[in-house]
Design a protein around this motif. Sequence first.
Motif, PDB file in Angstrom:
ATOM      1  N   HIS A   1      -5.177   6.078  -5.766  1.00  0.00           N
ATOM      2  CA  HIS A   1      -6.026   5.970  -6.957  1.00  0.00           C
ATOM      3  C   HIS A   1      -5.409   5.067  -8.008  1.00  0.00           C
ATOM      4  O   HIS A   1      -5.993   4.896  -9.080  1.00  0.00           O
ATOM      5  CB  HIS A   1      -6.280   7.353  -7.542  1.00  0.00           C
ATOM      6  CG  HIS A   1      -5.011   8.076  -7.923  1.00  0.00           C
ATOM      7  ND1 HIS A   1      -4.037   8.383  -7.013  1.00  0.00           N
ATOM      8  CD2 HIS A   1      -4.573   8.524  -9.115  1.00  0.00           C
ATOM      9  CE1 HIS A   1      -3.047   9.014  -7.626  1.00  0.00           C
ATOM     10  NE2 HIS A   1      -3.340   9.106  -8.897  1.00  0.00           N
ATOM     11  N   LEU A   2      -4.241   4.531  -7.734  1.00  0.00           N
ATOM     12  CA  LEU A   2      -3.580   3.671  -8.721  1.00  0.00           C
ATOM     13  C   LEU A   2      -3.523   2.232  -8.199  1.00  0.00           C
ATOM     14  O   LEU A   2      -3.325   2.010  -6.999  1.00  0.00           O
ATOM     15  CB  LEU A   2      -2.156   4.168  -8.991  1.00  0.00           C
ATOM     16  CG  LEU A   2      -2.024   5.585  -9.560  1.00  0.00           C
ATOM     17  CD1 LEU A   2      -0.551   5.929  -9.769  1.00  0.00           C
ATOM     18  CD2 LEU A   2      -2.771   5.715 -10.881  1.00  0.00           C
ATOM     19  N   SER A   3      -3.688   1.283  -9.116  1.00  0.00           N
ATOM     20  CA  SER A   3      -3.606  -0.124  -8.726  1.00  0.00           C
ATOM     21  C   SER A   3      -2.178  -0.458  -8.303  1.00  0.00           C
ATOM     22  O   SER A   3      -1.256   0.324  -8.516  1.00  0.00           O
ATOM     23  CB  SER A   3      -4.017  -1.006  -9.898  1.00  0.00           C
ATOM     24  OG  SER A   3      -3.048  -0.910 -10.918  1.00  0.00           O
TER      25      SER A   3
ATOM     26  N   LYS B   1       0.161  -0.211 -11.149  1.00  0.00           N
ATOM     27  CA  LYS B   1       0.469   1.151 -11.583  1.00  0.00           C
ATOM     28  C   LYS B   1       1.310   1.892 -10.560  1.00  0.00           C
ATOM     29  O   LYS B   1       2.121   2.735 -10.919  1.00  0.00           O
ATOM     30  CB  LYS B   1      -0.826   1.913 -11.880  1.00  0.00           C
ATOM     31  CG  LYS B   1      -1.479   1.433 -13.157  1.00  0.00           C
ATOM     32  CD  LYS B   1      -2.736   2.193 -13.481  1.00  0.00           C
ATOM     33  CE  LYS B   1      -3.291   1.723 -14.819  1.00  0.00           C
ATOM     34  NZ  LYS B   1      -4.699   2.097 -14.959  1.00  0.00           N
ATOM     35  N   ASN B   2       1.097   1.577  -9.277  1.00  0.00           N
ATOM     36  CA  ASN B   2       1.956   2.151  -8.250  1.00  0.00           C
ATOM     37  C   ASN B   2       3.408   1.763  -8.503  1.00  0.00           C
ATOM     38  O   ASN B   2       4.307   2.591  -8.434  1.00  0.00           O
ATOM     39  CB  ASN B   2       1.538   1.647  -6.862  1.00  0.00           C
ATOM     40  CG  ASN B   2       0.692   2.665  -6.111  1.00  0.00           C
ATOM     41  OD1 ASN B   2       1.211   3.651  -5.626  1.00  0.00           O
ATOM     42  ND2 ASN B   2      -0.603   2.420  -6.063  1.00  0.00           N
TER      43      ASN B   2
ATOM     44  N   PHE C   1       4.968   3.372 -11.593  1.00  0.00           N
ATOM     45  CA  PHE C   1       5.049   4.843 -11.612  1.00  0.00           C
ATOM     46  C   PHE C   1       6.472   5.364 -11.838  1.00  0.00           C
ATOM     47  O   PHE C   1       6.721   6.166 -12.739  1.00  0.00           O
ATOM     48  CB  PHE C   1       4.488   5.398 -10.299  1.00  0.00           C
ATOM     49  CG  PHE C   1       4.368   6.900 -10.266  1.00  0.00           C
ATOM     50  CD1 PHE C   1       3.240   7.526 -10.750  1.00  0.00           C
ATOM     51  CD2 PHE C   1       5.396   7.684  -9.746  1.00  0.00           C
ATOM     52  CE1 PHE C   1       3.119   8.908 -10.718  1.00  0.00           C
ATOM     53  CE2 PHE C   1       5.289   9.067  -9.719  1.00  0.00           C
ATOM     54  CZ  PHE C   1       4.146   9.678 -10.203  1.00  0.00           C
TER      55      PHE C   1
ATOM     56  N   ARG D   1      -0.272  13.627 -12.292  1.00  0.00           N
ATOM     57  CA  ARG D   1      -0.485  12.196 -12.052  1.00  0.00           C
ATOM     58  C   ARG D   1      -0.998  11.901 -10.645  1.00  0.00           C
ATOM     59  O   ARG D   1      -1.633  10.867 -10.421  1.00  0.00           O
ATOM     60  CB  ARG D   1       0.824  11.431 -12.269  1.00  0.00           C
ATOM     61  CG  ARG D   1       1.448  11.647 -13.635  1.00  0.00           C
ATOM     62  CD  ARG D   1       0.766  10.808 -14.688  1.00  0.00           C
ATOM     63  NE  ARG D   1       0.754   9.407 -14.334  1.00  0.00           N
ATOM     64  CZ  ARG D   1       1.604   8.522 -14.815  1.00  0.00           C
ATOM     65  NH1 ARG D   1       2.516   8.899 -15.658  1.00  0.00           N
ATOM     66  NH2 ARG D   1       1.520   7.266 -14.463  1.00  0.00           N
TER      67      ARG D   1
ATOM     68  N   TYR E   1     -11.862   8.365  -9.014  1.00  0.00           N
ATOM     69  CA  TYR E   1     -11.484   7.755  -7.743  1.00  0.00           C
ATOM     70  C   TYR E   1     -11.935   8.654  -6.609  1.00  0.00           C
ATOM     71  O   TYR E   1     -11.636   9.842  -6.605  1.00  0.00           O
ATOM     72  CB  TYR E   1      -9.968   7.554  -7.677  1.00  0.00           C
ATOM     73  CG  TYR E   1      -9.508   7.142  -6.302  1.00  0.00           C
ATOM     74  CD1 TYR E   1      -9.593   5.821  -5.896  1.00  0.00           C
ATOM     75  CD2 TYR E   1      -9.041   8.077  -5.397  1.00  0.00           C
ATOM     76  CE1 TYR E   1      -9.207   5.442  -4.631  1.00  0.00           C
ATOM     77  CE2 TYR E   1      -8.654   7.712  -4.119  1.00  0.00           C
ATOM     78  CZ  TYR E   1      -8.741   6.394  -3.755  1.00  0.00           C
ATOM     79  OH  TYR E   1      -8.375   6.021  -2.486  1.00  0.00           O
TER      80      TYR E   1
END
Lengths: 381, 309
Positions: A96-98, A101-102, A105, B217, B301
């Motif tokens: 779910h993270l671009s 953003k990955n 993290f 997260r 998502y």
Amino acid sequence: MTGLKEDFHSLHLDGLTRRFGGQTALNGLDLTIERGEFIALLGPSGCGKSTALNCVAGLLPLTAGRIMLDDQQVDQLPPEKRGFGMVFQNYALFPHLSVQKNIAFGLQMRKVPRAEIKRRVAEAIDLVQLGPHAKKLPGQMSGGQQQRVAIARAVVLRPPLVLMDEPLSNLDAKLRLEMRTEIRRLHQSLGLTTIYVTHDQEEALSLADRLVVLRGGEVQQVGTPQELHETPTNAHVADFMGYRNLFDGVVERVDGEHATVGLLGTTADGAAAGALATRDRVRVGIRPEDLVIGAPGATDALTLDATVDVVEYQGREFAVEAHLATGEAVHVRTSERPTEGSTIRLTAEAHRILVFPSAAEPDDSGAAGASAPLETAGSPA
Amino acid sequence: MSAPVVDAKRHTPQGDPSQKPSLVHRLAEHGIDRTLWLLVPGLLFVIVLFVYPFLYGLNLSLHPNKGGMFGAYKAFFTDPDMRGWDSLWITLKLSLPAALINVIAAIPLAYMMRGNFRGKRLLTTILVVPITLGTVLTAEGLLNFFGPRGWFNRFLGLFDLGPVQLVQNYWGVLWSLIISGFPFAFLLILSYMSGIDPSLEAAAKTLGADWKQRFRRIIMPLLAPGLATTFCLTFVLAFSVFPSAILVGDPSGSTRVVAYVAYNAWGQMFDYPLASASAIVMGVVEMIVIGVVLMLRSTMYKGSTGGKG
């Protein structure tokens, strides 16, 4: 939560042991890793190499043993406090993270200031050449690109140790070669201490400074790629290092480093790869490329006649499977195509024939059989 | 895979423009083949047991005994005997908290139960057992336990507390909704949870995230669409509450839910159009709530979560 210090001298694995119920997955792994070294843990599936990696990462608790970073004991720390970077076989990117953003993290978890996160993420993206994909989600990228993100995510933290769990095994052959070079390049430019788990001996030989060969949870041999390739300590390591022809034999005469062995209804002179005595049962290993087709020369220590069964074209040469009069299969590499069904005469030189003491192991045949398909992972399937 | 198909359409076989692909192939390209027959039993069921009764009820609600086409709806909202607004509000006050509590309570349990550990099967069984109990049994249990002479109040009595009124009112019905709705919420959320690849959490660990950060997260964002779906389902279950509203509630006052009002219109007043109108209003309110939740869900998502699904 700053992670461990980056400027350590060495990492000691001291008797690392892990049991699952009654099964011992890893038994007494001792290893000292110098800072900046690239270590490959090599072995067939189920040999304990991934267990070892997960123990070092802290994802699996140890049953016994210690992990020391210089004089600091780290095996009691939870994984999030160790700060070792890890690259997973299935990449384990947060879906779910671009990409950005990955990669950010871990820095966010370490409460790195925002401006610095931005700078370091941009650097890491450049390093793995993913500039145009920074805003994409992992699901929108190819396997090779995802693997780059996984690597960037691990190295952006400048961890004291990077752990890689078969990172290339889900990629196709071409990408695997590309990424292998990429990983080597990254290691050379960043100098990150790395433990790399693989079942592919070619990958291990080409990447690592030192290899650790595991089998059934036990360390078989530790050494440089050249040491392992040229002087495997036992038949299992030899099997894994490309000695596809392994025959049983009995020692007839020992002369220092040389041994004369009776096998396959004939005799061979070979190099002893361990302490041998007359009438010992031994395994004799010869690489396919060390068997030569043609008339016997003066220096040849072994001569075999075989009938050709299968010929595979492999680019520059042919891989030939033949069988001896006694029924054993024998593998040969040659530049000229023999015809199927024809008889060939095979010879080998004494220093290319390794004689291993056969340790009396009950699970011998099973484990050796299981590793056989893996040793040729580099050749076309 | 699709490229050769497209090619075949552009260049007809052997370059002969008059020769068209056979009918079977052309139909197959639009997804029409014999496997469609598998839809028949399901469609038949839906038409006979849902579509027809629904349209019948809708039609009935539009032909009231008195007062124009929308007379029954007008009566539902304005008739002092119906007090439709009140009952809708009462039902929402029960079903929204019940659904929310069920979902929220199921999250930590499912989070704990996603791995393998000894006794997991036993614990799952215990958590799921209430599904097998009917509402009536649950209600009797509640009456025995929370009633004025129940164990709970006797226990409080030991400390000179209480008695506390926990049945025949709002709280009794809410409890009953939680007991019967929780297993659904738990099972659904557990399956969503185990659909999240465990190596994502392992990766977050090695990146320095403690359990709270991993939960907030990684787990929550991947779980959220599933939570929305679960909320909708448990909400629908709770919104149609009827037996427990009578058995452990106060059906003439604080738990006068819509289903009870519709039932009264049908069984006491024999006003079928009014009962149908009540049911239709009930359905519309459910649709509105679900619509809002699904709109929120569409912003999340919803792709692969990498696990076994």
